[in-house]
Design a protein around this motif. Structure first.
Motif, short mmCIF file in Angstrom:
data_model
loop_
_atom_site.label_atom_id
_atom_site.label_comp_id
_atom_site.label_asym_id
_atom_site.label_seq_id
_atom_site.Cartn_x
_atom_site.Cartn_y
_atom_site.Cartn_z
N LYS A 187 -6.46 1.92 -5.39
CA LYS A 187 -5.42 0.90 -5.31
C LYS A 187 -5.69 -0.01 -4.11
N PRO A 188 -5.33 -1.30 -4.21
CA PRO A 188 -5.52 -2.22 -3.08
C PRO A 188 -4.73 -1.75 -1.86
N ILE A 189 -5.33 -1.90 -0.69
CA ILE A 189 -4.69 -1.45 0.53
C ILE A 189 -3.38 -2.20 0.78
N ASP A 190 -3.34 -3.50 0.47
CA ASP A 190 -2.11 -4.25 0.70
C ASP A 190 -0.97 -3.77 -0.19
N LEU A 191 -1.29 -3.38 -1.41
CA LEU A 191 -0.28 -2.81 -2.30
C LEU A 191 0.31 -1.54 -1.70
N MET A 192 -0.56 -0.66 -1.22
CA MET A 192 -0.08 0.61 -0.70
C MET A 192 0.68 0.41 0.62
#
Length: 266
Positions: A187-192
């Motif tokens: 998953k994208p780091i910004d999403l998490m």
């Protein structure tokens, strides 16, 4: 930030630690058995997928894969039993939110499982994926799987109120030519980071039973939380430890990929 500390660990368990995080090698049922309480479980477990397109008629057996004949790269096969173990684990230790990624079929199962264990809330949230994480399906004129689901549930009322987004939308940015994902399902780091901010508060302890490449743990410490995780695949465990020890924003894309920016719809 203090490092997470817990009680007895199974003999022979490999544990790596850094400021605010701890990662253990092995199945979460075994290596996280001593964890008695946390503020949130935020996890990206193997997915259940209806595999009619692959010639089956039941749940897929490949973790994070849509075709039954693909190798799960060391992951425990996706199954209802595995999700039941996860939900039971979360219900036992979690005082706040239990947040689990899933595909469409798995979201229904997770909602049913948490409700059967007394959840007071169990709501699906859509994640609209970036184009680069949406491989074409090709056969049978099937649409791309451009959306995954995040089931947000809790087993007791929370003393504080919060505005929880109804969806997360990632931009359709793609890696530069020749750059590809090296870890399936990441998953994208910004999403998490956005999910960590929305479902926890600074100083909270987050548990991730399926740490993969370490994105959730990294997002947690970047947002001022503490985190402990488990990962059963030794190769992914090494990737996660390397990323966490760097201590700065990276993604599951190869180096020098343009940083992905995540947008939240309220």
């Amino acid at each position: 930030m203090p490092e997470p500390t817990f009680g007895h660990q199974p003999d022979g368990t490999r544990v790596e630690r850094g400021p605010g995080w701890e990662l253990r090698l092995g199945k979460f049922q075994d290596v996280l058995a001593d964890v008695e309480r946390c503020d949130a479980v935020i996890t990206d477990p193997p997915y259940l997928s209806a595999c009619a397109s692959a010639g089956g008629g039941s749940w897929a057996v490949g973790a994070r894969h849509s075709a039954v004949d693909e190798s799960p790269m060391g992951y425990e096969p996706a199954s209802e039993s595995l999700l039941d173990d996860l939900v039971s684990f979360a219900a036992r230790i979690c005082s706040g939110w239990f947040v689990a990624f899933s595909d469409f079929d798995g979201a229904h199962y997770v909602r049913s499982a948490v409700r059967s264990r007394g959840a007071v809330s169990a709501e699906p949230i859509a994640w609209v994926k970036p184009k680069c994480l949406t491989p074409p399906r090709g056969a049978h004129n099937l649409p791309e799987k451009g959306t995954e689901f995040i089931v947000a549930s809790r087993f007791k009322p929370l003393p504080r109120g919060a505005h929880i987004p109804g969806s997360y939308v990632s931009p359709n940015s793609t890696p530069r030519p020749g750059v590809s994902l090296f870890a399936t399902g990441g998953k994208p780091i910004d999403l998490m980071r956005a999910i960590v901010r929305d479902f926890t508060k600074p100083g909270d302890l987050i548990v991730e039973p399926f740490s993969g490449g370490g994105t959730t743990l990294l997002a947690a410490v970047m947002e001022g939380r503490r985190a402990i995780g488990a990962e059963m695949d030794a190769g992914r465990f090494e990737i996660a430890v390397k990323r966490l020890r760097k201590g700065y924003t990276t993604s599951l894309f190869a180096e020098h990929e343009a940083e992905m920016k995540q947008e939240v719809l309220f």
